[in-house]
Structure formats: structure tokens, C-alpha cells
Design an enzyme around this catalytic site. Structure first.
Site, PDB file in Angstrom:
ATOM      1  N   ALA A  98      12.389  -7.711   1.995  1.00 24.52           N
ATOM      2  CA  ALA A  98      11.294  -7.924   2.042  1.00 24.52           C
ATOM      3  C   ALA A  98      10.302  -7.111   2.547  1.00 24.52           C
ATOM      4  CB  ALA A  98      11.145  -9.514   2.372  1.00 24.52           C
ATOM      5  N   THR A 150      12.845   3.004   5.145  1.00 22.64           N
ATOM      6  CA  THR A 150      12.505   4.174   4.003  1.00 22.64           C
ATOM      7  C   THR A 150      12.483   5.650   4.810  1.00 22.64           C
ATOM      8  OG1 THR A 150      10.627   5.039   3.051  1.00 22.64           O
ATOM      9  CG2 THR A 150       9.998   3.398   4.791  1.00 22.64           C
ATOM     10  N   ASP A 151      12.551   6.861   4.004  1.00 22.04           N
ATOM     11  CA  ASP A 151      12.299   7.878   4.467  1.00 22.04           C
ATOM     12  C   ASP A 151      11.122   8.489   5.082  1.00 22.04           C
ATOM     13  OD1 ASP A 151      11.183   8.292   2.163  1.00 22.04           O
ATOM     14  OD2 ASP A 151      12.575   9.990   1.544  1.00 22.04           O
ATOM     15  N   GLU A 152       9.880   7.505   4.746  1.00 19.19           N
ATOM     16  CA  GLU A 152       8.733   7.802   5.083  1.00 19.19           C
ATOM     17  C   GLU A 152       8.386   7.581   6.653  1.00 19.19           C
ATOM     18  OE1 GLU A 152       5.465   6.359   2.463  1.00 19.19           O
ATOM     19  OE2 GLU A 152       6.503   6.624   0.848  1.00 19.19           O
ATOM     20  N   TYR A 175       1.547   1.982   5.753  1.00 19.78           N
ATOM     21  CA  TYR A 175       3.078   1.397   5.560  1.00 19.78           C
ATOM     22  C   TYR A 175       4.053   1.872   6.415  1.00 19.78           C
ATOM     23  CZ  TYR A 175       7.261   1.657   2.559  1.00 19.78           C
ATOM     24  OH  TYR A 175       8.670   1.498   1.987  1.00 19.78           O
ATOM     25  N   LYS A 179       6.747   0.137   8.857  1.00 20.87           N
ATOM     26  CA  LYS A 179       8.166   0.126   8.578  1.00 20.87           C
ATOM     27  C   LYS A 179       8.984   0.864   9.678  1.00 20.87           C
ATOM     28  CE  LYS A 179      10.504  -0.604   5.248  1.00 20.87           C
ATOM     29  NZ  LYS A 179      11.040  -1.940   4.970  1.00 20.87           N
ATOM     30  N   PRO A 230      -2.863   9.731 -14.013  1.00 22.03           N
ATOM     31  CA  PRO A 230      -3.713  10.422 -12.645  1.00 22.03           C
ATOM     32  C   PRO A 230      -2.666  10.947 -11.959  1.00 22.03           C
ATOM     33  CG  PRO A 230      -3.109   7.792 -12.672  1.00 22.03           C
ATOM     34  CD  PRO A 230      -2.394   8.235 -13.959  1.00 22.03           C
TER      35      PRO A 230
HETATM   36  P1  NAD Z   1       8.712  -4.581  -3.746  1.00 25.15           P
HETATM   37  O1  NAD Z   1       7.470  -4.552  -3.329  1.00 25.15           O
HETATM   38  O2  NAD Z   1       9.040  -4.416  -5.313  1.00 25.15           O
HETATM   39  O3  NAD Z   1       9.481  -5.859  -3.481  1.00 25.15           O
HETATM   40  C1  NAD Z   1       8.968  -6.613  -2.022  1.00 25.15           C
HETATM   41  C2  NAD Z   1       9.300  -8.283  -2.413  1.00 25.15           C
HETATM   42  O4  NAD Z   1       9.086  -8.641  -1.058  1.00 25.15           O
HETATM   43  C3  NAD Z   1       8.567  -8.895  -3.356  1.00 25.15           C
HETATM   44  O5  NAD Z   1       9.644  -9.797  -4.045  1.00 25.15           O
HETATM   45  C4  NAD Z   1       7.914  -9.841  -2.607  1.00 25.15           C
HETATM   46  O6  NAD Z   1       7.532 -11.055  -3.097  1.00 25.15           O
HETATM   47  C5  NAD Z   1       8.443  -9.957  -1.312  1.00 25.15           C
HETATM   48  N1  NAD Z   1       7.696 -10.345   0.181  1.00 25.15           N
HETATM   49  C6  NAD Z   1       6.620  -9.566   0.532  1.00 25.15           C
HETATM   50  N2  NAD Z   1       6.321  -9.991   1.491  1.00 25.15           N
HETATM   51  C7  NAD Z   1       6.964 -11.099   1.846  1.00 25.15           C
HETATM   52  C8  NAD Z   1       7.235 -11.994   2.885  1.00 25.15           C
HETATM   53  N3  NAD Z   1       6.038 -12.259   3.760  1.00 25.15           N
HETATM   54  N4  NAD Z   1       7.981 -13.017   2.870  1.00 25.15           N
HETATM   55  C9  NAD Z   1       8.935 -13.111   1.982  1.00 25.15           C
HETATM   56  N5  NAD Z   1       9.075 -12.091   0.846  1.00 25.15           N
HETATM   57  C10 NAD Z   1       8.076 -11.342   0.925  1.00 25.15           C
HETATM   58  O7  NAD Z   1       9.463  -3.484  -2.735  1.00 25.15           O
HETATM   59  P2  NAD Z   1      10.596  -2.766  -3.250  1.00 25.15           P
HETATM   60  O8  NAD Z   1      10.307  -1.267  -3.721  1.00 25.15           O
HETATM   61  O9  NAD Z   1      11.725  -3.554  -3.775  1.00 25.15           O
HETATM   62  O10 NAD Z   1      11.411  -2.291  -1.642  1.00 25.15           O
HETATM   63  C11 NAD Z   1      12.333  -3.207  -0.986  1.00 25.15           C
HETATM   64  C12 NAD Z   1      12.496  -2.546   0.458  1.00 25.15           C
HETATM   65  O11 NAD Z   1      13.114  -1.292   0.285  1.00 25.15           O
HETATM   66  C13 NAD Z   1      11.314  -2.410   1.200  1.00 25.15           C
HETATM   67  O12 NAD Z   1      11.628  -2.718   2.656  1.00 25.15           O
HETATM   68  C14 NAD Z   1      10.786  -1.039   1.187  1.00 25.15           C
HETATM   69  O13 NAD Z   1      10.246  -0.541   2.353  1.00 25.15           O
HETATM   70  C15 NAD Z   1      12.431  -0.275   1.074  1.00 25.15           C
HETATM   71  N6  NAD Z   1      12.361   0.799   0.346  1.00 25.15           N
HETATM   72  C16 NAD Z   1      11.759   1.058  -0.840  1.00 25.15           C
HETATM   73  C17 NAD Z   1      11.724   2.249  -1.441  1.00 25.15           C
HETATM   74  C18 NAD Z   1      10.957   2.626  -3.101  1.00 25.15           C
HETATM   75  O14 NAD Z   1      11.047   3.603  -3.435  1.00 25.15           O
HETATM   76  N7  NAD Z   1      10.665   1.554  -3.651  1.00 25.15           N
HETATM   77  C19 NAD Z   1      12.617   3.417  -0.895  1.00 25.15           C
HETATM   78  C20 NAD Z   1      12.943   3.237   0.263  1.00 25.15           C
HETATM   79  C21 NAD Z   1      12.987   1.925   0.953  1.00 25.15           C
HETATM   80  O1  DAU Z   2       9.995   7.366   0.125  1.00 24.72           O
HETATM   81  C1  DAU Z   2      10.207   6.041  -0.249  1.00 24.72           C
HETATM   82  C2  DAU Z   2       8.953   5.619  -0.552  1.00 24.72           C
HETATM   83  O2  DAU Z   2       8.844   5.736  -1.984  1.00 24.72           O
HETATM   84  C3  DAU Z   2       9.233   3.832  -0.205  1.00 24.72           C
HETATM   85  O3  DAU Z   2       9.206   3.705   1.161  1.00 24.72           O
HETATM   86  C4  DAU Z   2       7.788   3.195  -0.841  1.00 24.72           C
HETATM   87  O4  DAU Z   2       7.917   1.960  -0.871  1.00 24.72           O
HETATM   88  C5  DAU Z   2       7.644   3.657  -2.420  1.00 24.72           C
HETATM   89  O5  DAU Z   2       6.432   3.181  -2.727  1.00 24.72           O
HETATM   90  C6  DAU Z   2       7.685   5.520  -2.487  1.00 24.72           C
HETATM   91  O6  DAU Z   2       6.476   5.656  -1.642  1.00 24.72           O
HETATM   92  P1  DAU Z   2       5.691   6.676  -2.533  1.00 24.72           P
HETATM   93  O7  DAU Z   2       4.141   6.897  -1.994  1.00 24.72           O
HETATM   94  O8  DAU Z   2       6.307   8.113  -2.665  1.00 24.72           O
HETATM   95  O9  DAU Z   2       5.759   6.494  -4.003  1.00 24.72           O
HETATM   96  P2  DAU Z   2       4.257   6.316  -5.117  1.00 24.72           P
HETATM   97  O10 DAU Z   2       5.195   5.912  -6.331  1.00 24.72           O
HETATM   98  O11 DAU Z   2       3.160   5.457  -4.701  1.00 24.72           O
HETATM   99  O12 DAU Z   2       3.999   7.798  -5.285  1.00 24.72           O
HETATM  100  C7  DAU Z   2       4.977   8.926  -5.501  1.00 24.72           C
HETATM  101  C8  DAU Z   2       4.422  10.186  -5.507  1.00 24.72           C
HETATM  102  O13 DAU Z   2       3.403  10.205  -6.639  1.00 24.72           O
HETATM  103  C9  DAU Z   2       3.440  10.381  -4.205  1.00 24.72           C
HETATM  104  O14 DAU Z   2       3.392  11.816  -3.855  1.00 24.72           O
HETATM  105  C10 DAU Z   2       2.127  10.003  -4.775  1.00 24.72           C
HETATM  106  C11 DAU Z   2       1.998  10.495  -6.372  1.00 24.72           C
HETATM  107  N1  DAU Z   2       1.342   9.615  -7.201  1.00 24.72           N
HETATM  108  C12 DAU Z   2       1.425   8.289  -7.185  1.00 24.72           C
HETATM  109  C13 DAU Z   2       0.805   7.658  -7.877  1.00 24.72           C
HETATM  110  C14 DAU Z   2       0.927   5.878  -8.024  1.00 24.72           C
HETATM  111  C15 DAU Z   2       0.373  10.301  -8.025  1.00 24.72           C
HETATM  112  O15 DAU Z   2       0.203  11.457  -7.987  1.00 24.72           O
HETATM  113  N2  DAU Z   2      -0.417   9.200  -8.905  1.00 24.72           N
HETATM  114  C16 DAU Z   2      -0.308   7.984  -8.961  1.00 24.72           C
HETATM  115  O16 DAU Z   2      -0.837   7.557  -9.779  1.00 24.72           O
END
Ligand code: NAD
Ligand code: DAU
Length: 370
Positions: A98, A150-152, A175, A179, A230
Site C-alpha cells: 500500500a 522502489t529504485d527511486e 514520492y 518511500k 505527452p
Molecule cells: P497503486 O497506486 O497501483 O496501488 C496502491 C494501492 O494502495 C491501492 O490499491 C490503494 O487503494 C492502496 N492504498 C493507498 N493508500 C492506502 C492506505 N492509506 N491504506 C490502505 N491502502 C491504501 O501502486 P502500485 O504501482 O501497485 O505500487 C505498489 C507498491 O510497489 C508501492 O509501495 C510502490 O511504491 C511500489 N513500487 C511500484 C512500482 C511501479 O512501477 N508501479 C515499482 C517499484 C515499487
Molecule cells: O522506478 C519505480 C517507479 O516507477 C515506482 O516507484 C513508481 O511508483 C512508478 O510510478 C514509476 O515511477 P516513474 O515516475 O518512473 O513512472 P511514470 O510512469 O510516471 O513515468 C515513466 C517515465 O515516463 C518518466 O520518465 C516520466 C515519463 N512520462 C510519464 C508520463 C505519465 C512521460 O514522458 N509522459 C507521461 O505522460
């Protein structure tokens, strides 16, 4: 020996969490139960788990039997609720997904990120610490808290180099700062109180059920709808992409066999400049959806850059590969094709998550269950 039998999954209705629950129930070695605690923010959607609910939820079990899947709508910051779940279900494992997860939203409104990602993680850790005390005074050894990160948190790379597990933290967006704070808290709970803990830092995920604010689903849907694509800044920022199932297999591998107190990087070893990725995605969408490629290319629109936009992420996941034997299974083209087809086949899901209409669906199908 870890029990891994009553697993509290936080954020299980989101993108990675719902894929994790699907993946876990498909593993023959998993015979336990899942308690899914999710607040159902804009990013959480129970339609993602309707099949799991039908197969393993309350109604599916013979009367009197304990269901293997339980959904609880609630906030990870709600300490009395989290305590009740630990006590009522005898939680022995937490896998903590979450979070508020979208960088652009964190720039517009950081508060929710600090609350959920920092305070929420603290609440879970602290309840786990109290619930898992051993009668002898230390911590039980059959329990585990897996923190998903996350790697961020490592900041931004130049043209060379990779993030390893010992790269110093340098978060640069609200963000990633929230994290990073949650990672530090998790490690501190292991170090100070002996909480059994594993932690993973993963690169960018893509796949089914991803909310269409993130790059790949946003671009796929805009192509299908003939809207502008975009591209932030010069389009040369680099991300390392991993199919969500590969991430979840890595998380489960770490939960089963990872060393307590150790962190593991997870990555795709699959770096792409955003503009190159978009060009490849256009080719694949044109093929899969039978659209005119020149028309799709004409939709590319360079827009103002994201403030503080990290230039490059790239993960070194040698530790996970050599110590635990994990590897990526899905190639980028294969994963992108699967993802495109999923969005083509789930237009109703897209309408629901965009409009919030799924809330009515949830109200008809679920009540708060604690
Ligand atoms: P997401 O935004 O799709 O899902 C987040 C979920 O958490 C949702 O279902 C939301 O309802 C729930 N949530 C938010 N606030 C809450 C709260 N206060 N209490 C209970 N539930 C809550 O996120 P995701 O992309 O599935 O990411 C999941 C995890 O993985 C996160 O911790 C994120 O930092 C990490 N992560 C994501 C990515 C990526 O590329 N998406 C990469 C690396 C790590
Ligand atoms: O690296 C892991 C992370 O990856 C996770 O921790 C985050 O939860 C997840 O959202 C993601 O973060 P990014 O910022 O890298 O993802 P995003 O999809 O928002 O953007 C990917 C790249 O694309 C980034 O360089 C920004 C660019 N971008 C994004 C959007 C939404 C665009 O150029 N145009 C766009 O409209």
C-alpha cells in the site's frame, strides 16, 4: 522457519498488489490465506480481484470453513483496525504494497504521500512489533514483514553505473522521499527491535491492472483513442522496465528464502529512453489493434518536463539472481503485447477506473468486513 500462512497484503487492490494476489493463489505451494487490507483510493479497484473473491472468498467456502481470501476496506494508518486484524486472523506475514505511488501526484500534493507512505508504514511496523513478541521477550522467528519499495529512493544516475543495494539513498521527489523514509523505518525496526524483515527495491513495472496515469497504460489508451501522446522534456529519460509478474515472483522468492535484515534489488535489466520505448509501443499497438502507424506517430507531443525529473534509473539485481536464483522470465516485447491485449480486452475496466464508477459496483458487491 517462516510460516507464510496468514498473509496480510496491504494495497492488494492496486496494480502490483492485485497481480501479487492472483500470482500467489496460482502457486501450488501456497495453501495459506490472504487478508487484503486496502483503503480503495482512486488507485484501488476490487474488480481486479472479483475472480479471487468468487473462488476463495467468503461465499465460496462451505459454511463454517474459513475463507482463504478476505478483503477488508481500511486505512493502514488506522492502528486499532490493524491491531484487530493481527489479533483476529493471527497474521504471521505482512507484504506491504500500500502506498501513494504516482510521482506527478506527489508533486501536486505531497501530504497524502507522507501520511500513507510514512505514517502508514510506521503503523504497520509498530503493530507487527507488538503482535509478534515471543513469550521469551524477543521476536517470534516464524514471522516476516516484507516491505515493497522502489529504485527511486536511490536518486538519479548519469549515463554510467547502476543502483546496487549499497548505493546511498538520494530521493528527489516527495514520492521517493516518502518511500525512502518508510525504508529507513523498516530497517530501523529490524535493527532496533529485531523485527524479521526483508525489503525490496524494484524498477518500473508494467502489465495488467495498472492505473492509466502511468506511462505505458496512458500511452496505450491515448493511442487507442487518438489522443496526444505527452512526452515530458526531451524524452531521453531512462527507466528500467519489468513485467509485473516477474516482480511478484521476486517478492515471493525473497519472502520464502531471503535473509532477514537484507535488502534485494529487483530490476528488468531492460533500460529504455522514454521516446524509444514509445516508438516501440507504437509499432506494437499498431499491430495488435490494427491501427495506422503513421497516424499514431503523429500523436507524439513533447510537453513541459516534470519538475525535478530523474534522468536515469538502472538496477543491478545480481544479489537476487546469484543468492536466490531469481531471473526475469518475460521479454519486453512479450510483456508489452500481453499488456496491450489486456487493455484492448478491458475497456469497461478502463471506463470504471477513470470515472470512479467502480465505487458503485463495490458498494453492491462488498460490505466492510472486519
Ligand atoms: P497503486 O497506486 O497501483 O496501488 C496502491 C494501492 O494502495 C491501492 O490499491 C490503494 O487503494 C492502496 N492504498 C493507498 N493508500 C492506502 C492506505 N492509506 N491504506 C490502505 N491502502 C491504501 O501502486 P502500485 O504501482 O501497485 O505500487 C505498489 C507498491 O510497489 C508501492 O509501495 C510502490 O511504491 C511500489 N513500487 C511500484 C512500482 C511501479 O512501477 N508501479 C515499482 C517499484 C515499487
Ligand atoms: O522506478 C519505480 C517507479 O516507477 C515506482 O516507484 C513508481 O511508483 C512508478 O510510478 C514509476 O515511477 P516513474 O515516475 O518512473 O513512472 P511514470 O510512469 O510516471 O513515468 C515513466 C517515465 O515516463 C518518466 O520518465 C516520466 C515519463 N512520462 C510519464 C508520463 C505519465 C512521460 O514522458 N509522459 C507521461 O505522460
Amino acid at each position: 522457519m517462516r510460516s507464510l500462512s496468514t498473509i496480510l497484503v496491504t494495497g492488494g487492490a492496486g496494480f502490483i498488489g492485485s497481480n501479487f494476489i492472483h500470482w500467489l493463489f496460482a502457486q501450488p505451494e501456497f495453501t495459506g490465506r490472504v487478508i487484503n487490507l486496502d483503503a480503495l483510493t482512486y488507485a484501488g479497484n476490487l474488480e481486479n480481484l472479483a475472480d479471487i473473491e468468487a473462488r476463495y472468498g467468503k461465499g465460496a467456502e462451505a459454511s463454517g470453513a474459513v475463507p482463504r481470501y478476505v478483503f477488508v476496506q481500511g486505512d493502514i494508518c488506522d492502528r486499532p483496525l490493524v491491531e484487530r486484524l493481527f489479533a483476529e486472523y493471527g497474521v504471521d506475514t505482512v507484504v506491504h504494497f500500500a502506498a501513494e505511488s504516482h510521482v506527478d501526484r506527489s508533486i501536486l500534493g505531497p501530504e497524502a504521500f507522507v501520511r500513507t507512505n510514512v505514517l502508514g508504514t510506521y503503523t504497520l511496523l509498530d503493530v507487527a512489533r507488538q503482535a509478534w513478541r515471543a513469550p521469551s521477550g524477543g521476536m517470534r522467528e516464524d514471522v516476516l514483514f516484507h516491505h515493497v519499495s522502489t529504485d527511486e529512493v536511490f536518486g538519479s544516475l548519469g549515463e554510467e553505473g547502476y543502483f546496487t543495494e549499497s548505493t546511498p539513498y538520494d530521493p528527489r521527489s516527495p514520492y521517493s522521499a516518502s518511500k525512502a523514509a518508510s525504508d529507513h523505518l523498516a530497517k530501523a525496526y529490524h535493527h532496533t527491535y529485531g523485527l524479521p524483515l526483508t525489503l525490496s527495491n524494484c524498477s518500473n513495472n508494467y502489465g495488467p491492472y495498472q492505473f492509466p496515469e502511468k506511462l505505458i497504460p496512458l500511452m496505450i489508451l491515448n493511442m487507442l483513442e487518438g489522443k496526444p501522446l505527452p512526452v515530458y522534456g526531451d524524452g531521453r529519460n531512462i527507466r528500467d522496465w519489468l513485467y509485473v509478474e516477474d516482480h511478484n515472483e521476486a517478492v515471493w522468492t525473497i519472502m520464502r528464502n531471503g535473509q532477514s535484515g537484507r535488502t534485494y534489488n529487483i530490476g528488468g535489466e531492460n533500460e529504455w529512453e522514454n521516446i524509444r520505448l514509445l516508438e516501440r509501443l507504437i509499432e506494437l499497438v499498431a499491430e495488435e489493434a490494427h491501427l495506422d502507424i503513421a497516424r499514431l506517430r503523429g500523436l507524439i507531443t513533447y510537453v513541459k518536463d516534470r519538475p525535478g525529473h530523474d534522468r536515469r534509473y538502472a538496477i543491478d539485481c545480481t544479489r537476487l539472481k546469484t543468492e536466490l536464483g531469481w531471473r526475469q522470465r518475460i521479454s519486453f516485447d512479450e510483456g508489452l503485447r500481453k499488456t496491450i491485449r489486456w487493455y484492448l480486452d478491458h475497456r469497461e475496466w478502463v471506463e470504471h477506473v477513470r470515472s470512479g464508477a467502480y465505487r458503485a459496483w463495490i458498494e453492491q458487491n462488498y460490505a466492510r468486513r472486519v
